[in-house]
Design a protein around this motif. Structure first.
Motif, PDB file in Angstrom:
ATOM      1  N   LEU A 180      37.605   6.828 -59.812  1.00  0.00           N
ATOM      2  CA  LEU A 180      38.683   7.452 -59.040  1.00  0.00           C
ATOM      3  C   LEU A 180      38.575   8.972 -59.092  1.00  0.00           C
ATOM      4  CD1 LEU A 180      41.753   5.223 -60.018  1.00  0.00           C
ATOM      5  CD2 LEU A 180      40.661   5.369 -57.763  1.00  0.00           C
ATOM      6  N   LEU A 181      38.274   9.496 -60.278  1.00  0.00           N
ATOM      7  CA  LEU A 181      38.126  10.948 -60.414  1.00  0.00           C
ATOM      8  C   LEU A 181      36.921  11.439 -59.625  1.00  0.00           C
ATOM      9  CD1 LEU A 181      38.989  13.608 -61.692  1.00  0.00           C
ATOM     10  CD2 LEU A 181      37.608  13.020 -63.684  1.00  0.00           C
ATOM     11  N   LYS A 182      35.821  10.705 -59.697  1.00  0.00           N
ATOM     12  CA  LYS A 182      34.618  11.069 -58.934  1.00  0.00           C
ATOM     13  C   LYS A 182      34.954  11.162 -57.439  1.00  0.00           C
ATOM     14  CE  LYS A 182      30.014   9.225 -57.732  1.00  0.00           C
ATOM     15  NZ  LYS A 182      30.261   8.908 -56.316  1.00  0.00           N
ATOM     16  N   ASN A 183      35.656  10.159 -56.931  1.00  0.00           N
ATOM     17  CA  ASN A 183      36.006  10.157 -55.509  1.00  0.00           C
ATOM     18  C   ASN A 183      36.927  11.328 -55.160  1.00  0.00           C
ATOM     19  OD1 ASN A 183      34.513   7.819 -55.207  1.00  0.00           O
ATOM     20  ND2 ASN A 183      36.283   6.456 -55.378  1.00  0.00           N
ATOM     21  N   ALA A 184      37.872  11.620 -56.049  1.00  0.00           N
ATOM     22  CA  ALA A 184      38.796  12.725 -55.800  1.00  0.00           C
ATOM     23  C   ALA A 184      38.074  14.062 -55.767  1.00  0.00           C
ATOM     24  CB  ALA A 184      39.883  12.741 -56.880  1.00  0.00           C
ATOM     25  N   LEU A 185      37.109  14.237 -56.653  1.00  0.00           N
ATOM     26  CA  LEU A 185      36.349  15.492 -56.684  1.00  0.00           C
ATOM     27  C   LEU A 185      35.474  15.634 -55.439  1.00  0.00           C
ATOM     28  CD1 LEU A 185      35.378  15.563 -60.461  1.00  0.00           C
ATOM     29  CD2 LEU A 185      36.885  17.177 -59.283  1.00  0.00           C
ATOM     30  N   GLU A 186      34.860  14.536 -55.020  1.00  0.00           N
ATOM     31  CA  GLU A 186      33.995  14.589 -53.832  1.00  0.00           C
ATOM     32  C   GLU A 186      34.806  14.919 -52.575  1.00  0.00           C
ATOM     33  OE1 GLU A 186      30.308  11.610 -54.999  1.00  0.00           O
ATOM     34  OE2 GLU A 186      32.119  10.761 -54.106  1.00  0.00           O
ATOM     35  N   GLU A 187      36.087  14.548 -52.557  1.00  0.00           N
ATOM     36  CA  GLU A 187      36.945  14.880 -51.422  1.00  0.00           C
ATOM     37  C   GLU A 187      37.328  16.353 -51.413  1.00  0.00           C
ATOM     38  OE1 GLU A 187      40.325  12.374 -51.684  1.00  0.00           O
ATOM     39  OE2 GLU A 187      39.242  10.531 -51.138  1.00  0.00           O
ATOM     40  N   ARG A 188      37.357  16.967 -52.596  1.00  0.00           N
ATOM     41  CA  ARG A 188      37.880  18.323 -52.725  1.00  0.00           C
ATOM     42  C   ARG A 188      36.809  19.415 -52.758  1.00  0.00           C
ATOM     43  NH1 ARG A 188      41.554  14.955 -54.910  1.00  0.00           N
ATOM     44  NH2 ARG A 188      43.755  15.592 -54.980  1.00  0.00           N
ATOM     45  N   MET A 189      35.569  19.059 -53.047  1.00  0.00           N
ATOM     46  CA  MET A 189      34.550  20.097 -53.211  1.00  0.00           C
ATOM     47  C   MET A 189      33.166  19.530 -52.918  1.00  0.00           C
ATOM     48  SD  MET A 189      34.687  20.071 -57.412  1.00  0.00           S
ATOM     49  CE  MET A 189      33.479  21.340 -57.723  1.00  0.00           C
ATOM     50  N   LYS A 226      48.582  11.635 -62.131  1.00  0.00           N
ATOM     51  CA  LYS A 226      48.952  13.019 -61.824  1.00  0.00           C
ATOM     52  C   LYS A 226      48.159  14.000 -62.691  1.00  0.00           C
ATOM     53  CE  LYS A 226      53.637  12.087 -60.147  1.00  0.00           C
ATOM     54  NZ  LYS A 226      55.093  12.304 -60.381  1.00  0.00           N
ATOM     55  N   ALA A 227      47.894  13.606 -63.946  1.00  0.00           N
ATOM     56  CA  ALA A 227      47.102  14.468 -64.832  1.00  0.00           C
ATOM     57  C   ALA A 227      45.672  14.594 -64.315  1.00  0.00           C
ATOM     58  CB  ALA A 227      47.101  13.914 -66.250  1.00  0.00           C
ATOM     59  N   LEU A 228      45.122  13.502 -63.807  1.00  0.00           N
ATOM     60  CA  LEU A 228      43.768  13.547 -63.249  1.00  0.00           C
ATOM     61  C   LEU A 228      43.717  14.436 -62.007  1.00  0.00           C
ATOM     62  CD1 LEU A 228      42.693   9.805 -63.639  1.00  0.00           C
ATOM     63  CD2 LEU A 228      41.833  11.756 -64.941  1.00  0.00           C
ATOM     64  N   VAL A 229      44.778  14.389 -61.202  1.00  0.00           N
ATOM     65  CA  VAL A 229      44.839  15.254 -60.016  1.00  0.00           C
ATOM     66  C   VAL A 229      44.861  16.715 -60.443  1.00  0.00           C
ATOM     67  CG1 VAL A 229      46.301  15.990 -58.089  1.00  0.00           C
ATOM     68  CG2 VAL A 229      45.910  13.552 -58.505  1.00  0.00           C
ATOM     69  N   LYS A 230      45.660  17.033 -61.471  1.00  0.00           N
ATOM     70  CA  LYS A 230      45.716  18.417 -61.955  1.00  0.00           C
ATOM     71  C   LYS A 230      44.375  18.846 -62.536  1.00  0.00           C
ATOM     72  CE  LYS A 230      50.577  19.338 -62.613  1.00  0.00           C
ATOM     73  NZ  LYS A 230      51.565  20.086 -63.426  1.00  0.00           N
ATOM     74  N   MET A 231      43.706  17.937 -63.231  1.00  0.00           N
ATOM     75  CA  MET A 231      42.395  18.282 -63.759  1.00  0.00           C
ATOM     76  C   MET A 231      41.416  18.528 -62.617  1.00  0.00           C
ATOM     77  SD  MET A 231      39.959  16.479 -66.645  1.00  0.00           S
ATOM     78  CE  MET A 231      39.645  14.935 -65.794  1.00  0.00           C
ATOM     79  N   ALA A 232      41.455  17.692 -61.587  1.00  0.00           N
ATOM     80  CA  ALA A 232      40.574  17.888 -60.431  1.00  0.00           C
ATOM     81  C   ALA A 232      40.818  19.247 -59.783  1.00  0.00           C
ATOM     82  CB  ALA A 232      40.784  16.760 -59.416  1.00  0.00           C
ATOM     83  N   GLN A 233      42.084  19.642 -59.688  1.00  0.00           N
ATOM     84  CA  GLN A 233      42.408  20.950 -59.115  1.00  0.00           C
ATOM     85  C   GLN A 233      41.832  22.080 -59.969  1.00  0.00           C
ATOM     86  OE1 GLN A 233      46.680  20.606 -58.970  1.00  0.00           O
ATOM     87  NE2 GLN A 233      46.691  19.665 -56.938  1.00  0.00           N
ATOM     88  N   ALA A 234      41.952  21.935 -61.296  1.00  0.00           N
ATOM     89  CA  ALA A 234      41.421  22.965 -62.194  1.00  0.00           C
ATOM     90  C   ALA A 234      39.908  23.059 -62.075  1.00  0.00           C
ATOM     91  CB  ALA A 234      41.817  22.651 -63.636  1.00  0.00           C
ATOM     92  N   ILE A 235      39.249  21.913 -61.926  1.00  0.00           N
ATOM     93  CA  ILE A 235      37.790  21.897 -61.789  1.00  0.00           C
ATOM     94  C   ILE A 235      37.371  22.619 -60.508  1.00  0.00           C
ATOM     95  CG2 ILE A 235      35.794  20.396 -61.405  1.00  0.00           C
ATOM     96  CD1 ILE A 235      37.285  18.321 -63.211  1.00  0.00           C
ATOM     97  N   VAL A 236      38.063  22.337 -59.419  1.00  0.00           N
ATOM     98  CA  VAL A 236      37.745  22.982 -58.140  1.00  0.00           C
ATOM     99  C   VAL A 236      37.929  24.493 -58.251  1.00  0.00           C
ATOM    100  CG1 VAL A 236      38.452  23.225 -55.738  1.00  0.00           C
ATOM    101  CG2 VAL A 236      38.281  20.947 -56.758  1.00  0.00           C
ATOM    102  N   GLU A 237      39.026  24.919 -58.881  1.00  0.00           N
ATOM    103  CA  GLU A 237      39.322  26.347 -58.992  1.00  0.00           C
ATOM    104  C   GLU A 237      38.305  27.092 -59.847  1.00  0.00           C
ATOM    105  OE1 GLU A 237      43.268  26.394 -60.529  1.00  0.00           O
ATOM    106  OE2 GLU A 237      44.175  25.648 -58.663  1.00  0.00           O
ATOM    107  N   LYS A 238      37.783  26.441 -60.879  1.00  0.00           N
ATOM    108  CA  LYS A 238      36.913  27.125 -61.827  1.00  0.00           C
ATOM    109  C   LYS A 238      35.419  26.972 -61.521  1.00  0.00           C
ATOM    110  CE  LYS A 238      39.996  27.089 -65.862  1.00  0.00           C
ATOM    111  NZ  LYS A 238      39.887  28.510 -66.222  1.00  0.00           N
TER     112      LYS A 238
END
Length: 279
Positions: free
Chosen positions: A243-252, A209-221
């Motif tokens: 996992l974080l790399k994949n999550a970021l690629e899905e979001r931005m 969940k912390a990684l998801v929140k970090m991914a959201q912050a990265i997308v926003e900023k």
């Protein structure tokens, strides 16, 4: 024009830089339970993390001496740059400036510039990549400095800690808070301020969940993400970084993502299981 980039050892080196004479890592020294560990190619992350876990005191770091920086700057390159970890976190920047001044006493015409990364770890790596890009594009020395300074000002660094022991040991988190956070599996989501200090952005129960929140912050900023390179460093948790790399690629949209292992100083800050992102 020939160039050289000197990076203190908090910044991770790309594999291709390790055999490239245009790039040099200047080692900090880590101290755990009275044992000094040089943060160079001999650094053993597993042994270091074991020592940190067993030691009741917080590990410490000592920046390179001005003389060590001076030796790194004393080369045939026409343009020399240094990238240090944030001046808010270490004396490495000031030491590099002194090393530059020492060399220029005898060689006043040497073109040397010290960049305060206002970041750490892969934030420094990305800055060195930007210097390389500018130099290979043929930009003059002053324009490289201007371009990289602008890049530093818009860069953001984020990290999530799985282990809060270093924060407890260095007094940034009380023992009671650390125990409560550990019992509740609370993981802080951290970031850097404009000045290069560390601040807490958010927190979550559980690492995922912390990684998801970090991914959201990265997308926003991150503006114009499709034009940018993002870097991830991890401390002993490669699968988590993927996992974080994949999550970021899905979001931005993102131009490129680089994944690296933390070196010594970054391992000290992140501790076992920590993940750092810069973009």
């Amino acid at each position: 024009m020939s160039y050289k980039v000197v990076i203190d050892s908090c910044g991770e080196l790309l594999d291709e830089w390790k055999q490239d004479p245009r790039f040099e890592s200047v080692a900090l020294t880590l101290s755990v339970d009275g044992v000094n560990i040089i943060d160079d190619e001999t650094f053993d992350q597993a042994d270091f993390l074991k020592r940190v876990a067993e030691c009741p005191e917080c590990p410490k770091s000592a920046c390179p001496s001005p003389e060590r920086y001076m030796r790194a700057f004393d080369c045939e390159a026409e343009h020399v740059y240094a990238v240090t970890l944030s001046a808010e976190l270490s004396g490495s920047y000031n030491s590099a400036v002194l090393g530059k001044n020492l060399l220029q006493e005898d060689h006043p015409d040497r073109q040397i510039h010290i960049f305060n990364s206002k970041s750490a770890s892969v934030g420094q790596t990305l800055i060195a990549m930007k210097i390389q890009e500018c130099e290979e594009a043929g930009l003059p020395f002053e324009q490289v400095i201007e371009t990289v300074d602008a890049y530093i000002e818009q860069q953001h660094t984020f990290f999530v800690l799985d282990n809060l022991e270093t924060l407890r040991k260095n007094g940034r988190l009380s023992k009671v808070k650390a125990l409560v956070a550990s019992a509740l599996k609370i993981k802080p989501v951290m970031g850097s301020t404009e000045e290069g200090a560390i601040c807490q952005l958010d927190q979550a129960r559980g690492m995922n969940k912390a990684l998801v929140k970090m991914a959201q912050a990265i997308v926003e900023k991150t503006a114009d993400s499709g034009q940018k390179t993002l870097a991830i460093s991890h401390c002993n948790c490669h699968e988590r970084a993927i996992l974080l790399k994949n999550a970021l690629e899905e979001r931005m949209p993102i131009k490129k993502i680089v994944i690296l292992d933390t070196a010594g100083v970054s391992s000290m800050y992140a501790n076992d299981g920590g993940v750092i992102v810069a973009v």
